[in-house]
Scaffold this motif. Structure first.
Motif, mmCIF file in Angstrom:
data_model
loop_
_atom_site.group_PDB
_atom_site.id
_atom_site.type_symbol
_atom_site.label_atom_id
_atom_site.label_comp_id
_atom_site.label_asym_id
_atom_site.label_seq_id
_atom_site.Cartn_x
_atom_site.Cartn_y
_atom_site.Cartn_z
ATOM 1 N N THR A 361 -1.179 -20.850 -19.237
ATOM 2 C CA THR A 361 0.168 -21.134 -18.741
ATOM 3 C C THR A 361 0.151 -21.596 -17.299
ATOM 4 O O THR A 361 0.816 -22.577 -16.935
ATOM 5 C CB THR A 361 1.064 -19.885 -18.885
ATOM 6 O OG1 THR A 361 1.091 -19.479 -20.246
ATOM 7 C CG2 THR A 361 2.482 -20.181 -18.423
ATOM 8 N N ALA A 395 6.312 -22.735 -16.009
ATOM 9 C CA ALA A 395 5.628 -21.658 -16.724
ATOM 10 C C ALA A 395 6.554 -20.989 -17.733
ATOM 11 O O ALA A 395 6.137 -20.626 -18.840
ATOM 12 C CB ALA A 395 5.088 -20.631 -15.729
ATOM 13 N N GLY A 399 5.843 -21.067 -21.666
ATOM 14 C CA GLY A 399 5.738 -19.788 -22.355
ATOM 15 C C GLY A 399 6.647 -19.713 -23.568
ATOM 16 O O GLY A 399 6.254 -19.215 -24.626
#
Length: 528
Positions: A361, A395, A399
C-alpha cells in the motif's frame, strides 16, 4: 464423524485466536506510533530517512517478500501436490540472485523514492513517470489480492467464520488495520512491522520443522512415507508431475510459471522501493545477502511443513477445510502443538498478511503521490506537506480497492495468485529497468512501448486464460471464453515486453541523450 473428517471447520478456540490477533495489532500499532513521531518529512514517510542498516533492511526485505503466498500458499501446495508445490520455493529463492547481481546497487544509486525516479533519470519525465505509476498500481493491487485472499482463508479458519459474508467482513477488518498502519507509520513504521514479522515467521517455521521431525525420530524418509500415505495421490507426491507435466500444455505452463517467478522479483515495486531505506549501495547489497540467507532457511522449512501437513492432517482434510490449501499450516500447527502452537501460527499468519499488504500500500500510494502528483501534476514543485497528504489519501483508496478485490479472489490459492503478480512485474518493469541501466540507445518511446506492451499483453492473456473462465477453479467458473491455454502468461508476455522495448527504441524518432546516459551510468556504478 471424527474431528479430522469434519469439513469446513475452524481449529482451536476462536476466542484465544482472536485474542492473539488483537494483541499483535495493539503491540505493532504502538511500535508504528512511536516510529512515526521521529519525523514527518517526505523522506521520512517514503524511505524512513534512509536510516536502516543492511541487516535490518534484510529482515524487512524478507518480511516484504515472505508473504501469505510463502507461509500459507506454498505449504498448502506442497501438502496437496508434493514436489510440484516446492517449485514455488525454488523459484522465489533463485529470483534474488538476479536482484543481487543486476538490480540492488544501481537502483539504490540512481533513484530516490520510486522506480519512476530511476526511469526518469535519462528519459522524458512526465510520460515515463505516468507509465511507472500505472505499472506500480496494477502490480501492487494484483499482489494485494493474493494477500487479502489469504487473510480471508486463515482468519476465517482460526475464528471459525463460515460463509462468504463472514469472510468478507474478515477481509474488510484486515484492510482497515492495514490502512491505519500506513497512515500512522509511513515507511519507518511499516519497516519495523516487517522486521518483527520476519523474525516471528522464521522462528515459527523452524519451530514447526523441529516439532515435525521430532515426531518422526528426525527421520525425513519416515516423514515422506507418511506424507504419501496421507495424501489422496499417494507416492506420486514424492516425484514431479502431480500438478504439472501430465500434458504438453501443463509442462509449458510450469515453464512459464518458473520464468515469471525467477524474473518477476526484480520488477516488484515494493521490493525496489525498500532499497531506498538504507544509506548507500553497499548497505543495499548487504541487505539482499541477509534476505537471501533468511529466506533460504524459511523455504527449506516449508518443504518439511508441507509434507508434514500431508502426513499428519491429510490432503482430504486440508481441501475440505475453510481456506482449502491455504489452511494446511494452521491445521498442522493445531495437530502437533494444540492451541498454543496454533496461537503462535495465528499471530504469524496475521502478521504476514498485514505487513505485506501495508508495504504494498505504501509503495503504490508513494508512486502515485511522488510520480503523478508531485512530478506530473505539480511539475516537481508540490506545496510543502501536500505530497505526504496525497500519499495518505491514496493509501485509503488503494486499501479499499484491495479489500474489494480480496473478497472476489477469496478461495484462490495465494501462491498461484502471487505467481501472476510476478508475471506482471517481470512483463512491465524488468525490461525497462535493465534497458535503462545497461542499454545506451534506450529511449523514452522504448520505455513506454516496453511497459505498456508488457503490462497490456500480460493482462490480456490472463483475462483470456483458465484463470478467469473455463475451469471449475476459475474466478468465473460459469462461463468459458478462455482461448489462451496457460494459467501463467510469463513465458509470452515477458519476451513481448523486451521486444516492444527494442522496437520502440529502434522505430522511434528520438535519440538517446548521451550526456544523461553517461551520468546515469556513472551514478549507477559509483553512487556519486
Amino acid at each position: 464423524m471424527s474431528p479430522l473428517a469434519q469439513p469446513a471447520q475452524g481449529v482451536g478456540d476462536p476466542l484465544v485466536n482472536g485474542a492473539v490477533f488483537a494483541a499483535f495489532v495493539v503491540a505493532t500499532l504502538l511500535v508504528v506510533y512511536r516510529v512515526s513521531r521521529r519525523g514527518r518529512t517526505t523522506d521520512d514517510y517514503y524511505a524512513a530517512g534512509s536510516r536502516f542498516t543492511g541487516a535490518q533492511n534484510g529482515f524487512a526485505l524478507s518480511g516484504d517478500f515472505l508473504s501469505a503466498a510463502s507461509f500459507l500458499g506454498i505449504a498448502g501446495a506442497i501438502a496437496v501436490n508434493g514436489y510440484d508445490g516446492f517449485l514455488y520455493s525454488v523459484g522465489f529463492l533463485v529470483a534474488w540472485l538476479l536482484i543481487l547481481l543486476l538490480v540492488a546497487e544501481p537502483v539504490r544509486n540512481t533513484g530516490r523514492f520510486t522506480m519512476g525516479d530511476v526511469l526518469a533519470h535519462r528519459m522524458r519525465q512526465r510520460p515515463v513517470r505516468a507509465a511507472a505509476a500505472t505499472s506500480t498500481l496494477v502490480i501492487s493491487l494484483f499482489y494485494m489480492l493474493a494477500q487479502m485472499a489469504g487473510a480471508g482463508a486463515v482468519v476465517a479458519l482460526l475464528l471459525d467464520v463460515h460463509g462468504a459474508g463472514g469472510q468478507a467482513l474478515v477481509i474488510a477488518g484486515v484492510g482497515l488495520v492495514m490502512i491505519v498502519y500506513v497512515l500512522v507509520g509511513g515507511m519507518g513504521g511499516t519497516t519495523w512491522v516487517q522486521i518483527i514479522k520476519a523474525t516471528m515467521l522464521v522462528l515459527c517455521a523452524v519451530l514447526m520443522t523441529v516439532f515435525l521431525l521430532g515426531k518422526f525420530g528426525f527421520d525425513l524418509s519416515a516423514l515422506l512415507e507418511q506424507a504419501a500415505a496421507g495424501n489422496a495421490k499417494g507416492e506420486k507426491v514424492l516425484a514431479p508431475g502431480v500438478q504439472y507435466g501430465h500434458t504438453t500444455t501443463s509442462a509449458v505452463d510450469f515453464l512459464s510459471l518458473s520464468v515469471a517467478l525467477v524474473l518477476g522479483a526484480a520488477g516488484l515495486p515494493h521490493v525496489l522501493m525498500r532499497f531506498y531505506t538504507v544509506p548507500d549501495a553497499g548497505q543495499a547489497r548487504r541487505s539482499v545477502v541477509w534476505a537471501v540467507g533468511i529466506m533460504a532457511v524459511f523455504y527449506a522449512a516449508t518443504l518439511v511443513i508441507g509434507y508434514g501437513a500431508s502426513a499428519l492432517v491429510g490432503s482430504d482434510r486440508i481441501l475440505n477445510s475453510t481456506g482449502r490449501e491455504n489452511s494446511a499450516a494452521p491445521l498442522l500447527a493445531f495437530q502437533i502443538g494444540g492451541t498454543v502452537l496454533l496461537g503462535v501460527v495465528a499471530a504469524v499468519a496475521f502478521a504476514t498478511i498485514l505487513a505485506v499488504v501495508a508495504g504494498l500500500t505504501i509503495t503504490a500510494s508513494a508512486s502515485f503521490a511522488h510520480d503523478v502528483y508531485a512530478n506530473i501534476l505539480r511539475r516537481g514543485e508540490p506545496a510543502p506537506g501536500s505530497e505526504v497528504r496525497v500519499a495518505r489519501a491514496t493509501a485509503v483508496v488503494i486499501g479499499l480497492l484491495a479489500t474489494a478485490g480480496g473478497v472476489l479472489a477469496n478461495g484462490q490459492n495465494v501462491a498461484f495468485l502471487v505467481g501472476l503478480a510476478f508475471a506482471f512485474a517481470a512483463s512491465a518493469n524488468l525490461s525497462t529497468l535493465l534497458y535503462s541501466l545497461f542499454w545506451k540507445r534506450f529511449t523514452t518511446s522504448g520505455t513506454l512501448w516496453a511497459m505498456y506492451g508488457g503490462l497490456g499483453s500480460c493482462l490480456l492473456l490472463v483475462v483470456l486464460s483458465p484463470v478467469v473462465s473455463g475451469e471449475p477453479t476459475s474466478i468465473l467458473p460459469g462461463v468459458d471464453f478462455a482461448v489462451f491455454p496457460l494459467s501463467n502468461p510469463g513465458l509470452v508476455s515477458i519476451p513481448v515486453s523486451f521486444a516492444c522495448g527494442w522496437l520502440g527504441t529502434v522505430l522511434g524518432r528520438e535519440e538517446a541523450d548521451p550526456r544523461r546516459q553517461a551520468e546515469m551510468e556513472v551514478r549507477s556504478l559509483t553512487g556519486l
